[in-house]
Design an enzyme around this catalytic site. Structure first.
Site, PDB file in Angstrom:
ATOM      1  N   ASP A 158       3.735   3.103   6.983  1.00  0.00           N
ATOM      2  CA  ASP A 158       2.998   2.786   8.213  1.00  0.00           C
ATOM      3  C   ASP A 158       3.855   2.094   9.257  1.00  0.00           C
ATOM      4  O   ASP A 158       4.907   1.523   8.960  1.00  0.00           O
ATOM      5  CB  ASP A 158       1.825   1.854   7.895  1.00  0.00           C
ATOM      6  CG  ASP A 158       2.297   0.423   7.628  1.00  0.00           C
ATOM      7  OD1 ASP A 158       3.189   0.243   6.763  1.00  0.00           O
ATOM      8  OD2 ASP A 158       1.806  -0.504   8.295  1.00  0.00           O
ATOM      9  N   ARG A 215       0.012   6.386   8.082  1.00  0.00           N
ATOM     10  CA  ARG A 215       0.189   6.588   6.638  1.00  0.00           C
ATOM     11  C   ARG A 215      -0.215   8.000   6.217  1.00  0.00           C
ATOM     12  O   ARG A 215       0.248   8.518   5.210  1.00  0.00           O
ATOM     13  CB  ARG A 215      -0.661   5.581   5.835  1.00  0.00           C
ATOM     14  CG  ARG A 215      -0.205   4.138   5.959  1.00  0.00           C
ATOM     15  CD  ARG A 215      -0.853   3.300   4.874  1.00  0.00           C
ATOM     16  NE  ARG A 215      -0.825   1.871   5.172  1.00  0.00           N
ATOM     17  CZ  ARG A 215       0.170   1.046   4.840  1.00  0.00           C
ATOM     18  NH1 ARG A 215       1.225   1.512   4.214  1.00  0.00           N
ATOM     19  NH2 ARG A 215       0.103  -0.235   5.133  1.00  0.00           N
ATOM     20  N   ASP A 217      14.255  -1.197   1.317  1.00  0.00           N
ATOM     21  CA  ASP A 217      14.929  -1.488   2.583  1.00  0.00           C
ATOM     22  C   ASP A 217      15.937  -2.615   2.313  1.00  0.00           C
ATOM     23  O   ASP A 217      17.052  -2.362   1.848  1.00  0.00           O
ATOM     24  CB  ASP A 217      13.829  -1.849   3.585  1.00  0.00           C
ATOM     25  CG  ASP A 217      14.319  -1.956   5.015  1.00  0.00           C
ATOM     26  OD1 ASP A 217      15.509  -2.196   5.225  1.00  0.00           O
ATOM     27  OD2 ASP A 217      13.491  -1.826   5.930  1.00  0.00           O
ATOM     28  N   PHE A 233      13.124   3.719  11.673  1.00  0.00           N
ATOM     29  CA  PHE A 233      11.820   3.200  11.285  1.00  0.00           C
ATOM     30  C   PHE A 233      10.934   4.366  10.863  1.00  0.00           C
ATOM     31  O   PHE A 233      10.599   5.230  11.671  1.00  0.00           O
ATOM     32  CB  PHE A 233      11.161   2.411  12.414  1.00  0.00           C
ATOM     33  CG  PHE A 233      10.016   1.593  11.881  1.00  0.00           C
ATOM     34  CD1 PHE A 233      10.237   0.313  11.397  1.00  0.00           C
ATOM     35  CD2 PHE A 233       8.740   2.132  11.815  1.00  0.00           C
ATOM     36  CE1 PHE A 233       9.190  -0.424  10.850  1.00  0.00           C
ATOM     37  CE2 PHE A 233       7.695   1.394  11.271  1.00  0.00           C
ATOM     38  CZ  PHE A 233       7.926   0.119  10.789  1.00  0.00           C
ATOM     39  N   LYS A 247      17.210   2.707   2.043  1.00  0.00           N
ATOM     40  CA  LYS A 247      18.099   2.490   3.191  1.00  0.00           C
ATOM     41  C   LYS A 247      19.217   1.555   2.760  1.00  0.00           C
ATOM     42  O   LYS A 247      19.128   0.339   2.964  1.00  0.00           O
ATOM     43  CB  LYS A 247      17.325   1.778   4.316  1.00  0.00           C
ATOM     44  CG  LYS A 247      16.403   2.627   5.137  1.00  0.00           C
ATOM     45  CD  LYS A 247      15.810   1.730   6.227  1.00  0.00           C
ATOM     46  CE  LYS A 247      14.670   2.379   6.932  1.00  0.00           C
ATOM     47  NZ  LYS A 247      13.943   1.411   7.789  1.00  0.00           N
ATOM     48  N   GLU A 270       8.142   2.800  -5.897  1.00  0.00           N
ATOM     49  CA  GLU A 270       8.156   2.323  -4.499  1.00  0.00           C
ATOM     50  C   GLU A 270       8.336   3.507  -3.538  1.00  0.00           C
ATOM     51  O   GLU A 270       9.003   4.481  -3.858  1.00  0.00           O
ATOM     52  CB  GLU A 270       9.303   1.331  -4.287  1.00  0.00           C
ATOM     53  CG  GLU A 270       8.899  -0.124  -4.347  1.00  0.00           C
ATOM     54  CD  GLU A 270       8.038  -0.588  -3.163  1.00  0.00           C
ATOM     55  OE1 GLU A 270       7.427   0.243  -2.469  1.00  0.00           O
ATOM     56  OE2 GLU A 270       7.978  -1.802  -2.952  1.00  0.00           O
ATOM     57  N   ASP A 271       7.759   3.375  -2.377  1.00  0.00           N
ATOM     58  CA  ASP A 271       7.955   4.382  -1.340  1.00  0.00           C
ATOM     59  C   ASP A 271       9.285   4.177  -0.631  1.00  0.00           C
ATOM     60  O   ASP A 271       9.975   5.138  -0.285  1.00  0.00           O
ATOM     61  CB  ASP A 271       6.802   4.356  -0.332  1.00  0.00           C
ATOM     62  CG  ASP A 271       6.548   2.967   0.212  1.00  0.00           C
ATOM     63  OD1 ASP A 271       6.832   1.981  -0.495  1.00  0.00           O
ATOM     64  OD2 ASP A 271       6.073   2.840   1.347  1.00  0.00           O
ATOM     65  N   LYS A 329       0.810  -1.192   0.000  1.00  0.00           N
ATOM     66  CA  LYS A 329       0.000   0.000   0.000  1.00  0.00           C
ATOM     67  C   LYS A 329       0.859   1.264   0.000  1.00  0.00           C
ATOM     68  O   LYS A 329       0.425   2.342  -0.404  1.00  0.00           O
ATOM     69  CB  LYS A 329      -0.861   0.046   1.276  1.00  0.00           C
ATOM     70  CG  LYS A 329      -1.837  -1.071   1.454  1.00  0.00           C
ATOM     71  CD  LYS A 329      -2.546  -0.913   2.812  1.00  0.00           C
ATOM     72  CE  LYS A 329      -3.371  -2.098   3.145  1.00  0.00           C
ATOM     73  NZ  LYS A 329      -3.910  -2.018   4.542  1.00  0.00           N
ATOM     74  N   GLY A 330       2.058   1.171   0.530  1.00  0.00           N
ATOM     75  CA  GLY A 330       2.823   2.347   0.935  1.00  0.00           C
ATOM     76  C   GLY A 330       3.080   3.386  -0.130  1.00  0.00           C
ATOM     77  O   GLY A 330       3.249   4.559   0.164  1.00  0.00           O
TER      78      GLY A 330
HETATM   79  C1  PRP Z   1       7.312  -1.787   2.418  1.00  0.00           C
HETATM   80  C2  PRP Z   1       7.609  -0.938   1.194  1.00  0.00           C
HETATM   81  C3  PRP Z   1       8.251  -1.900   0.261  1.00  0.00           C
HETATM   82  C4  PRP Z   1       8.935  -2.890   1.191  1.00  0.00           C
HETATM   83  C5  PRP Z   1      10.403  -2.611   1.214  1.00  0.00           C
HETATM   84  O1  PRP Z   1       6.111  -2.436   2.247  1.00  0.00           O
HETATM   85  O2  PRP Z   1       6.446  -0.360   0.660  1.00  0.00           O
HETATM   86  O3  PRP Z   1       7.296  -2.546  -0.556  1.00  0.00           O
HETATM   87  O4  PRP Z   1       8.396  -2.702   2.505  1.00  0.00           O
HETATM   88  O5  PRP Z   1      11.096  -3.501   2.074  1.00  0.00           O
HETATM   89  P1  PRP Z   1      12.209  -4.499   1.539  1.00  0.00           P
HETATM   90  O6  PRP Z   1      13.125  -3.710   0.644  1.00  0.00           O
HETATM   91  O7  PRP Z   1      12.903  -4.946   2.803  1.00  0.00           O
HETATM   92  O8  PRP Z   1      11.542  -5.618   0.839  1.00  0.00           O
HETATM   93  P2  PRP Z   1       5.370  -3.209   3.437  1.00  0.00           P
HETATM   94  O9  PRP Z   1       5.701  -4.667   3.357  1.00  0.00           O
HETATM   95  O10 PRP Z   1       5.643  -2.522   4.734  1.00  0.00           O
HETATM   96  O11 PRP Z   1       3.841  -3.069   3.040  1.00  0.00           O
HETATM   97  P3  PRP Z   1       2.953  -1.746   2.847  1.00  0.00           P
HETATM   98  O12 PRP Z   1       3.518  -1.018   1.649  1.00  0.00           O
HETATM   99  O13 PRP Z   1       1.580  -2.268   2.623  1.00  0.00           O
HETATM  100  O14 PRP Z   1       3.075  -0.921   4.102  1.00  0.00           O
END
Ligand code: PRP
Length: 177
Positions: free
Chosen positions: A159, A165, A103, A152, A131, A99-100, A43-44
Site C-alpha cells: 500500500d 493493495r 526494505d 516505492f 530492496k 513477507e511481501d 497486512k501487506g
Molecule cells: C511493510 C512490509 C514489511 C515492512 C518492511 O509493512 O510488509 O513488513 O514494511 O520494511 P522494513 O524492512 O523497512 O522493516 P508496513 O509497515 O508498510 O505495513 P503493512 O504491511 O500493513 O502495509
C-alpha cells in the site's frame, strides 16, 4: 511527501505467478514431512501468502502477526511493537516467515528475535521482494522472489497510505515534482 496517483507496473501478474510457483516448488521440496507453521506479517503479505499456500502440497498451519511501527508513511520510524502475536505455540516447530517486502530489514529482524524467544526448531524467511540497497539490518532471505530497485511499490498487497493493495500487479509510484 506526495505521490502521483497513477501507479506504473514494475512486475506483472504473470511474472508474479511464475515466481510464486518457483518459490512454492522450493518450499515444497525443503519442507517435505516437516509440517511447518507459516507466519505472515499483516497486512501487506496477505495476497502473497494466499497465492503461495495454494501451491504448497504440505500439511501446514498459518499464523498472522501484526506489528506496529510508529508513524505510518513511506519511512518507518525504527520502533516496532507487537500488536497481535502468535496464537499458538511454535516451540519445536519449523517456522517460515512470509513477507511481501523486506526494505531496511528492521521488521524482519524484530520478528525473528520475537520468534527465536519461542524456541522453534528452525526459522526461515520467504520474501516476495527485497530492496537490498535500503538494508540497514542485515539478514538472510532463504526464499526470495524479486530483488527490486529503490522505488516505492504498491499493489499485490502493498500500500501507500492504505491504498492500492488490490492492484493485481506490483507497481511503483513516483513523487510529484
Ligand atoms: C511493510 C512490509 C514489511 C515492512 C518492511 O509493512 O510488509 O513488513 O514494511 O520494511 P522494513 O524492512 O523497512 O522493516 P508496513 O509497515 O508498510 O505495513 P503493512 O504491511 O500493513 O502495509
Amino acid at each position: 511527501m506526495s505521490f502521483q496517483s497513477k501507479p506504473s507496473v514494475l512486475i506483472s501478474r504473470q511474472e508474479i505467478e511464475v515466481t510464486v510457483n518457483r518459490l512454492a516448488g522450493e518450499i515444497n521440496n525443503d519442507y517435505r514431512d516437516k509440517h511447518p507453521v507459516l507466519v505472515a506479517v499483516l497486512k501487506g503479505s496477505f495476497i502473497f501468502l494466499a497465492d503461495l499456500i495454494r501451491r504448497l502440497d504440505l500439511p501446514l498451519e498459518i499464523e498472522f502477526v501484526r506489528l506496529s511501527s510508529y508513524g505510518r508513511g513511506k519511512e518507518s520510524s525504527g520502533k516496532i511493537s507487537v500488536v497481535q502475536g502468535l496464537s499458538t505455540e511454535v516451540k519445536g516447530r519449523h517456522v517460515l516467515v512470509v513477507e511481501d517486502i523486506i526494505d531496511t530489514g528492521l521488521t524482519t529482524n524484530f520478528l525473528l528475535d520475537y520468534l527465536r524467544q519461542k524456541e522453534p526448531s528452525s526459522i526461515k524467511v520467504c520474501a516476495l521482494t527485497s530492496k537490498p540497497s535500503r538494508r540497514k539490518f542485515p539478514l538472510t532471505i532463504d526464499y526470495l522472489g524479486f530483488t527490486i530497485p529503490d522505488k516505492f511499490l504498491v499493489g499485490y498487497g502493498l500500500d501507500y497510505d492504505e491504498k492500492f493493495r488490490n492492484l493485481p500487479d506490483i507497481c511503483f509510484i513516483e513523487e510529484e515534482q
